[in-house]
Design a protein around this motif. Sequence first.
Motif, PDB file in Angstrom:
ATOM      1  N   THR A 215       0.857  -1.171   0.000  1.00  0.00           N
ATOM      2  CA  THR A 215       0.000   0.000   0.000  1.00  0.00           C
ATOM      3  C   THR A 215       0.901   1.231   0.000  1.00  0.00           C
ATOM      4  O   THR A 215       2.119   1.115   0.103  1.00  0.00           O
ATOM      5  CB  THR A 215      -0.928  -0.004   1.231  1.00  0.00           C
ATOM      6  OG1 THR A 215      -0.131  -0.091   2.415  1.00  0.00           O
ATOM      7  CG2 THR A 215      -1.885  -1.190   1.173  1.00  0.00           C
ATOM      8  N   ARG A 216       0.317   2.402  -0.131  1.00  0.00           N
ATOM      9  CA  ARG A 216       1.142   3.605  -0.291  1.00  0.00           C
ATOM     10  C   ARG A 216       2.197   3.692   0.823  1.00  0.00           C
ATOM     11  O   ARG A 216       1.841   3.791   2.015  1.00  0.00           O
ATOM     12  CB  ARG A 216       0.272   4.864  -0.263  1.00  0.00           C
ATOM     13  CG  ARG A 216       1.053   6.142  -0.553  1.00  0.00           C
ATOM     14  CD  ARG A 216       0.145   7.366  -0.516  1.00  0.00           C
ATOM     15  NE  ARG A 216       0.902   8.588  -0.722  1.00  0.00           N
ATOM     16  CZ  ARG A 216       1.145   9.139  -1.906  1.00  0.00           C
ATOM     17  NH1 ARG A 216       0.671   8.577  -2.994  1.00  0.00           N
ATOM     18  NH2 ARG A 216       1.846  10.246  -2.003  1.00  0.00           N
ATOM     19  N   PRO A 217       3.493   3.654   0.478  1.00  0.00           N
ATOM     20  CA  PRO A 217       4.542   3.687   1.501  1.00  0.00           C
ATOM     21  C   PRO A 217       4.529   5.014   2.254  1.00  0.00           C
ATOM     22  O   PRO A 217       4.208   6.063   1.696  1.00  0.00           O
ATOM     23  CB  PRO A 217       5.834   3.541   0.684  1.00  0.00           C
ATOM     24  CG  PRO A 217       5.407   2.968  -0.627  1.00  0.00           C
ATOM     25  CD  PRO A 217       4.041   3.512  -0.875  1.00  0.00           C
ATOM     26  N   ASP A 218       4.900   4.937   3.524  1.00  0.00           N
ATOM     27  CA  ASP A 218       4.987   6.156   4.329  1.00  0.00           C
ATOM     28  C   ASP A 218       6.435   6.485   4.670  1.00  0.00           C
ATOM     29  O   ASP A 218       6.708   7.241   5.591  1.00  0.00           O
ATOM     30  CB  ASP A 218       4.184   5.997   5.625  1.00  0.00           C
ATOM     31  CG  ASP A 218       4.690   4.836   6.486  1.00  0.00           C
ATOM     32  OD1 ASP A 218       5.653   4.154   6.081  1.00  0.00           O
ATOM     33  OD2 ASP A 218       4.116   4.624   7.570  1.00  0.00           O
TER      34      ASP A 218
ATOM     35  N   GLY B 174       8.474   5.502  -0.874  1.00  0.00           N
ATOM     36  CA  GLY B 174       9.187   4.245  -1.041  1.00  0.00           C
ATOM     37  C   GLY B 174      10.489   4.348  -1.808  1.00  0.00           C
ATOM     38  O   GLY B 174      11.096   3.332  -2.134  1.00  0.00           O
ATOM     39  N   SER B 175      10.956   5.559  -2.091  1.00  0.00           N
ATOM     40  CA  SER B 175      12.208   5.754  -2.816  1.00  0.00           C
ATOM     41  C   SER B 175      13.413   5.630  -1.878  1.00  0.00           C
ATOM     42  O   SER B 175      13.278   5.614  -0.653  1.00  0.00           O
ATOM     43  CB  SER B 175      12.233   7.129  -3.486  1.00  0.00           C
ATOM     44  OG  SER B 175      11.251   7.243  -4.486  1.00  0.00           O
TER      45      SER B 175
ATOM     46  N   ARG C  33      15.611   5.570   8.007  1.00  0.00           N
ATOM     47  CA  ARG C  33      14.303   5.425   7.355  1.00  0.00           C
ATOM     48  C   ARG C  33      13.474   6.617   7.817  1.00  0.00           C
ATOM     49  O   ARG C  33      13.133   6.728   8.996  1.00  0.00           O
ATOM     50  CB  ARG C  33      13.661   4.107   7.781  1.00  0.00           C
ATOM     51  CG  ARG C  33      12.300   3.805   7.153  1.00  0.00           C
ATOM     52  CD  ARG C  33      11.769   2.514   7.773  1.00  0.00           C
ATOM     53  NE  ARG C  33      10.462   2.156   7.274  1.00  0.00           N
ATOM     54  CZ  ARG C  33      10.212   1.176   6.415  1.00  0.00           C
ATOM     55  NH1 ARG C  33      11.213   0.419   5.984  1.00  0.00           N
ATOM     56  NH2 ARG C  33       8.985   0.898   6.013  1.00  0.00           N
ATOM     57  N   MET C  34      13.170   7.517   6.892  1.00  0.00           N
ATOM     58  CA  MET C  34      12.474   8.749   7.233  1.00  0.00           C
ATOM     59  C   MET C  34      11.028   8.688   6.768  1.00  0.00           C
ATOM     60  O   MET C  34      10.689   7.983   5.805  1.00  0.00           O
ATOM     61  CB  MET C  34      13.168   9.947   6.591  1.00  0.00           C
ATOM     62  CG  MET C  34      14.618  10.126   6.981  1.00  0.00           C
ATOM     63  SD  MET C  34      15.346  11.623   6.255  1.00  0.00           S
ATOM     64  CE  MET C  34      14.427  12.893   7.129  1.00  0.00           C
ATOM     65  N   ALA C  35      10.174   9.445   7.442  1.00  0.00           N
ATOM     66  CA  ALA C  35       8.786   9.542   7.024  1.00  0.00           C
ATOM     67  C   ALA C  35       8.700  10.277   5.690  1.00  0.00           C
ATOM     68  O   ALA C  35       9.376  11.289   5.485  1.00  0.00           O
ATOM     69  CB  ALA C  35       7.972  10.285   8.083  1.00  0.00           C
ATOM     70  N   HIS C  36       7.887   9.756   4.771  1.00  0.00           N
ATOM     71  CA  HIS C  36       7.690  10.439   3.505  1.00  0.00           C
ATOM     72  C   HIS C  36       6.916  11.732   3.731  1.00  0.00           C
ATOM     73  O   HIS C  36       5.988  11.790   4.540  1.00  0.00           O
ATOM     74  CB  HIS C  36       6.917   9.549   2.530  1.00  0.00           C
ATOM     75  CG  HIS C  36       6.606  10.227   1.236  1.00  0.00           C
ATOM     76  ND1 HIS C  36       5.371  10.782   0.964  1.00  0.00           N
ATOM     77  CD2 HIS C  36       7.376  10.475   0.156  1.00  0.00           C
ATOM     78  CE1 HIS C  36       5.393  11.324  -0.234  1.00  0.00           C
ATOM     79  NE2 HIS C  36       6.602  11.161  -0.746  1.00  0.00           N
TER      80      HIS C  36
ATOM     81  N   GLN D 255      14.118   5.762  -7.574  1.00  0.00           N
ATOM     82  CA  GLN D 255      12.690   5.530  -7.463  1.00  0.00           C
ATOM     83  C   GLN D 255      12.410   4.026  -7.373  1.00  0.00           C
ATOM     84  O   GLN D 255      13.249   3.205  -7.752  1.00  0.00           O
ATOM     85  CB  GLN D 255      11.961   6.142  -8.662  1.00  0.00           C
ATOM     86  CG  GLN D 255      12.049   7.659  -8.710  1.00  0.00           C
ATOM     87  CD  GLN D 255      11.310   8.255  -9.887  1.00  0.00           C
ATOM     88  OE1 GLN D 255      11.159   7.630 -10.933  1.00  0.00           O
ATOM     89  NE2 GLN D 255      10.840   9.484  -9.728  1.00  0.00           N
ATOM     90  N   PRO D 256      11.229   3.630  -6.870  1.00  0.00           N
ATOM     91  CA  PRO D 256      10.935   2.207  -6.726  1.00  0.00           C
ATOM     92  C   PRO D 256      11.075   1.400  -8.012  1.00  0.00           C
ATOM     93  O   PRO D 256      11.414   0.221  -7.959  1.00  0.00           O
ATOM     94  CB  PRO D 256       9.486   2.204  -6.221  1.00  0.00           C
ATOM     95  CG  PRO D 256       9.374   3.482  -5.464  1.00  0.00           C
ATOM     96  CD  PRO D 256      10.190   4.474  -6.248  1.00  0.00           C
TER      97      PRO D 256
END
Length: 243
Positions: free
Chosen positions: A141-144, A211-212, A157-160, A188-189
């Motif tokens: 699902t949409r990555p955060d 998700g990048s 790992r940072m919040a989008h 990019q993914p």
Amino acid sequence: MKFMFKPFFSVVLLILSIHNVSASVTISINQQKFEYEQAPRLADAISPIAFDKAWYWPASRLYKLQPSDELPKQQVLTLLNQLQQTANHPAKRVFMALAADIQNWQIAERISIAIDYDLARANPALNPRFESGVYQLNIETRPDYVLVVGAINSSVRMAHKAATPVKNYILKSAFSEVADKQRINIIQPNGKVIEVGVQHWNAEHIEVMPGSIIFVPFAAGLYSSELAELNKQLLALLVNRIY
């Protein structure tokens, strides 16, 4: 830095074929394994899980698991070890931390194709047939999150952040003393690499896809060709990193 990624159609011709219908294909999708005696098309491979969740298709990542001998994980680790021998203490810590991080990376050949169930069903050009082989498809699902790695004090790992330029993800305190503070790379993914300026004089308003991976390269001027080569090999690893 310019990273040469395989063009879409050449990759498709190498691993996906519209003629080779009889082929043994294994595809793992989010820990579920599917095996085919007849090579499936992309939409057929996705269909068993297509409606399980509200998938965010732009963040989908497809890998071919065999072979991966040409991917330079060991070369990167060897080069990092060599750089540690002559580096000062702060730089040595950066090289050691990055090497320890890379040890845990899984690497395989990322396949640069658009993955979208609805588009694959609607457009034959976006619904290629797999060739024989073992694949892994990661969808979510949409990555955060956004991953930040490279010449920084520690991988994070940072919040989008929606509608936020990439330079706002990189805090000055995160740069190590061997970092290139002028430009970074976004992976990019789908494996596409974008080089972006992050200083006032060369800043570009490029937003980061959920998700990048953000790669902070090393300042090659400090160690000349060794760090230039390290940047090149690290970028290749990150493009093909399974996550």
